[in-house]
Motif scaffolding. Sequence first.
Motif, PDB file in Angstrom:
ATOM      1  N   THR A  72      -9.270  -4.779   3.274  1.00  0.00           N
ATOM      2  CA  THR A  72      -8.463  -3.704   2.697  1.00  0.00           C
ATOM      3  C   THR A  72      -6.987  -4.076   2.703  1.00  0.00           C
ATOM      4  N   THR A  73      -6.535  -4.625   3.823  1.00  0.00           N
ATOM      5  CA  THR A  73      -5.130  -5.019   3.948  1.00  0.00           C
ATOM      6  C   THR A  73      -4.770  -6.124   2.957  1.00  0.00           C
ATOM      7  N   MET A  74      -5.670  -7.084   2.801  1.00  0.00           N
ATOM      8  CA  MET A  74      -5.418  -8.175   1.850  1.00  0.00           C
ATOM      9  C   MET A  74      -5.238  -7.646   0.429  1.00  0.00           C
ATOM     10  N   LEU A  75      -6.099  -6.723   0.022  1.00  0.00           N
ATOM     11  CA  LEU A  75      -5.983  -6.202  -1.336  1.00  0.00           C
ATOM     12  C   LEU A  75      -4.719  -5.356  -1.487  1.00  0.00           C
ATOM     13  N   LEU A  76      -4.312  -4.678  -0.434  1.00  0.00           N
ATOM     14  CA  LEU A  76      -3.035  -3.959  -0.487  1.00  0.00           C
ATOM     15  C   LEU A  76      -1.873  -4.933  -0.648  1.00  0.00           C
ATOM     16  N   GLY A  77      -1.948  -6.068   0.055  1.00  0.00           N
ATOM     17  CA  GLY A  77      -0.906  -7.074  -0.102  1.00  0.00           C
ATOM     18  C   GLY A  77      -0.855  -7.626  -1.516  1.00  0.00           C
ATOM     19  N   ALA A  78      -2.031  -7.883  -2.086  1.00  0.00           N
ATOM     20  CA  ALA A  78      -2.090  -8.348  -3.473  1.00  0.00           C
ATOM     21  C   ALA A  78      -1.509  -7.302  -4.412  1.00  0.00           C
ATOM     22  N   ALA A  79      -1.822  -6.029  -4.156  1.00  0.00           N
ATOM     23  CA  ALA A  79      -1.313  -4.941  -5.001  1.00  0.00           C
ATOM     24  C   ALA A  79       0.209  -4.884  -4.968  1.00  0.00           C
ATOM     25  N   LYS A  80       0.795  -5.070  -3.784  1.00  0.00           N
ATOM     26  CA  LYS A  80       2.259  -5.024  -3.676  1.00  0.00           C
ATOM     27  C   LYS A  80       2.895  -6.126  -4.517  1.00  0.00           C
ATOM     28  N   HIS A  81       2.352  -7.336  -4.428  1.00  0.00           N
ATOM     29  CA  HIS A  81       2.877  -8.460  -5.208  1.00  0.00           C
ATOM     30  C   HIS A  81       2.729  -8.212  -6.705  1.00  0.00           C
ATOM     31  N   LEU A  82       1.522  -7.823  -7.116  1.00  0.00           N
ATOM     32  CA  LEU A  82       1.251  -7.667  -8.547  1.00  0.00           C
ATOM     33  C   LEU A  82       2.064  -6.536  -9.161  1.00  0.00           C
ATOM     34  N   ALA A  83       2.259  -5.447  -8.403  1.00  0.00           N
ATOM     35  CA  ALA A  83       3.022  -4.314  -8.932  1.00  0.00           C
ATOM     36  C   ALA A  83       4.504  -4.651  -9.062  1.00  0.00           C
ATOM     37  N   LYS A  84       4.982  -5.558  -8.221  1.00  0.00           N
ATOM     38  CA  LYS A  84       6.412  -5.912  -8.274  1.00  0.00           C
ATOM     39  C   LYS A  84       6.688  -6.978  -9.315  1.00  0.00           C
ATOM     40  N   THR A  85       5.787  -7.952  -9.456  1.00  0.00           N
ATOM     41  CA  THR A  85       6.047  -9.075 -10.368  1.00  0.00           C
ATOM     42  C   THR A  85       5.548  -8.814 -11.786  1.00  0.00           C
ATOM     43  N   ARG A  86       4.332  -8.323 -11.904  1.00  0.00           N
ATOM     44  CA  ARG A  86       3.707  -7.990 -13.192  1.00  0.00           C
ATOM     45  C   ARG A  86       3.742  -9.164 -14.182  1.00  0.00           C
ATOM     46  N   ASP A  87       3.625 -10.366 -13.673  1.00  0.00           N
ATOM     47  CA  ASP A  87       3.722 -11.549 -14.516  1.00  0.00           C
ATOM     48  C   ASP A  87       2.357 -11.900 -15.107  1.00  0.00           C
ATOM     49  N   PHE A  88       1.860 -11.007 -15.941  1.00  0.00           N
ATOM     50  CA  PHE A  88       0.560 -11.230 -16.586  1.00  0.00           C
ATOM     51  C   PHE A  88       0.431 -10.304 -17.782  1.00  0.00           C
ATOM     52  N   ALA A  89      -0.539 -10.613 -18.625  1.00  0.00           N
ATOM     53  CA  ALA A  89      -0.809  -9.803 -19.812  1.00  0.00           C
ATOM     54  C   ALA A  89      -2.146  -9.097 -19.625  1.00  0.00           C
ATOM     55  N   GLY A  90      -2.122  -7.787 -19.584  1.00  0.00           N
ATOM     56  CA  GLY A  90      -3.359  -7.047 -19.377  1.00  0.00           C
ATOM     57  C   GLY A  90      -3.252  -6.122 -18.188  1.00  0.00           C
ATOM     58  N   THR A  91      -4.390  -5.883 -17.519  1.00  0.00           N
ATOM     59  CA  THR A  91      -4.446  -4.893 -16.440  1.00  0.00           C
ATOM     60  C   THR A  91      -5.245  -5.436 -15.267  1.00  0.00           C
ATOM     61  N   VAL A  92      -4.748  -5.173 -14.063  1.00  0.00           N
ATOM     62  CA  VAL A  92      -5.494  -5.457 -12.836  1.00  0.00           C
ATOM     63  C   VAL A  92      -6.066  -4.146 -12.322  1.00  0.00           C
ATOM     64  N   VAL A  93      -7.356  -4.170 -12.007  1.00  0.00           N
ATOM     65  CA  VAL A  93      -8.059  -2.997 -11.483  1.00  0.00           C
ATOM     66  C   VAL A  93      -8.344  -3.240 -10.004  1.00  0.00           C
ATOM     67  N   LEU A  94      -7.725  -2.462  -9.143  1.00  0.00           N
ATOM     68  CA  LEU A  94      -7.874  -2.592  -7.690  1.00  0.00           C
ATOM     69  C   LEU A  94      -8.964  -1.627  -7.220  1.00  0.00           C
ATOM     70  N   ILE A  95     -10.024  -2.145  -6.624  1.00  0.00           N
ATOM     71  CA  ILE A  95     -11.169  -1.324  -6.238  1.00  0.00           C
ATOM     72  C   ILE A  95     -11.321  -1.353  -4.727  1.00  0.00           C
ATOM     73  N   PHE A  96     -11.117  -0.217  -4.087  1.00  0.00           N
ATOM     74  CA  PHE A  96     -11.304  -0.073  -2.646  1.00  0.00           C
ATOM     75  C   PHE A  96     -12.600   0.705  -2.434  1.00  0.00           C
ATOM     76  N   GLN A  97     -13.611  -0.005  -1.992  1.00  0.00           N
ATOM     77  CA  GLN A  97     -14.978   0.535  -1.956  1.00  0.00           C
ATOM     78  C   GLN A  97     -15.356   1.084  -0.586  1.00  0.00           C
ATOM     79  N   PRO A  98     -15.994   2.237  -0.550  1.00  0.00           N
ATOM     80  CA  PRO A  98     -16.540   2.744   0.714  1.00  0.00           C
ATOM     81  C   PRO A  98     -17.939   2.178   0.981  1.00  0.00           C
ATOM     82  N   ALA A  99     -18.380   2.313   2.217  1.00  0.00           N
ATOM     83  CA  ALA A  99     -19.798   2.231   2.580  1.00  0.00           C
ATOM     84  C   ALA A  99     -20.506   0.964   2.129  1.00  0.00           C
ATOM     85  N   GLU A 100     -19.933  -0.195   2.459  1.00  0.00           N
ATOM     86  CA  GLU A 100     -20.618  -1.441   2.119  1.00  0.00           C
ATOM     87  C   GLU A 100     -21.772  -1.735   3.059  1.00  0.00           C
ATOM     88  N   GLU A 101     -21.684  -1.249   4.305  1.00  0.00           N
ATOM     89  CA  GLU A 101     -22.621  -1.646   5.349  1.00  0.00           C
ATOM     90  C   GLU A 101     -23.988  -0.954   5.233  1.00  0.00           C
TER      91      GLU A 101
END
Length: 387
Positions: free
Chosen positions: A109-138
């Motif tokens: 969860t923390t790793m994806l939050l870190g990725a989200a912070k970078h991507l939201a600040k830089t936005r150096d891409f064309a298109g959309t990133v979909v961040l999925i935080f999933q419950p109940a994998e176990e």
Amino acid sequence: MAPLPIIAESTDELTAIFKDLHTHPEVGFQETRTSGIVARLLEEYGVDEVHTGIAGTGVVGLIKGNREGPRRIGLRADMDALPINEETNLAYASTNPGVMHACGHDGHTTMLLGAAKHLAKTRDFAGTVVLIFQPAEEGLGGARSMLKDGLFNRFPCDEIYGMHNSPNGQQGTVGICKGAAMAGASFFDITIQGKGSHAAMPQQSRDPLVIASALVVSLQTILSRNVAPLDTCVLSVTQLHSGSAYNIVPDTATLAGTIRYFKDEVCELAESRMRELCAGFATAYGVEISIDLRNIFDVLMNDADLSDAYMEAAADIVGKENISGMDEPATGSEDFADMLKVIPGAYCRVGHSGTTGLHNPSFFLDPDILPIGASIMARVAERRLNT
């Protein structure tokens, strides 16, 4: 190793988030506090859209690039903990008795939050990133619940990527297995309804414990005499419950366990033979035996080309010398497989200095790996949306 600059600068913040999540673990479909933190941080990071309540406690965030583009890349992390009492003695150990992040989902969860912070600040891409935080994998079907709740209808993805920590003592190594990478899984419950008696007069009983013991042994012949030697299959009986006193032959016994497989037809064969054995034992011993078989996880299939793309992105962060594209398949299971059954993608493992196995009360995820995992996830999104 070179984490992306914004993520590297956020190392202390990511470590604090990770330790907080580790201290306050929540089991599947109860990740209310966790998902609340995720949603709040995504909003703070400037993510364009934050959607909550998906499959109960799931969260999805959308980040649009600084250029128009039709493609959408999904990044997924799991959030739930396990019903295990922690024995790490960490300063930030679980304060929720009997619940622990013993699989590292707090780190994911923390790793994806870190990725989200970078991507939201830089936005150096064309298109959309979909961040999925999933419950109940176990084992609780969180991925299937999100799919049922319209995950990819509401938030379409062209590709999707996931990640798991690997406590292999090799900090920052990244590995992937192309094709069938993790086993599918079915769980089973078998109930034997016998006839009880005084233990001193067992001839008056139809002893379900004796029957259960014989059935456990016979179930192993499915692997040794029915499944082809080159087809991997695991059938483990993990529970046997019966009886309440020293001097009573019980009425009932129950068995439970799991099947792991890499081919659907192998699972179908094993399940068919289990039903036949239960029916045969019921006739032979004059008792009733019921069996409940249910599929929990699909086989996790990594797309070969997207696996290569994932490793190329990871190499940007950890170097080619720390990349392996030839990992062996694992008989463990992961419900990211259900998402990969709908959307092509890949799932990798990132090594860290911990060496205690997953699902162990002494499991330790080294927080030094957080900026590495976050950077790999951010990098694969950038690469795939700039091709």
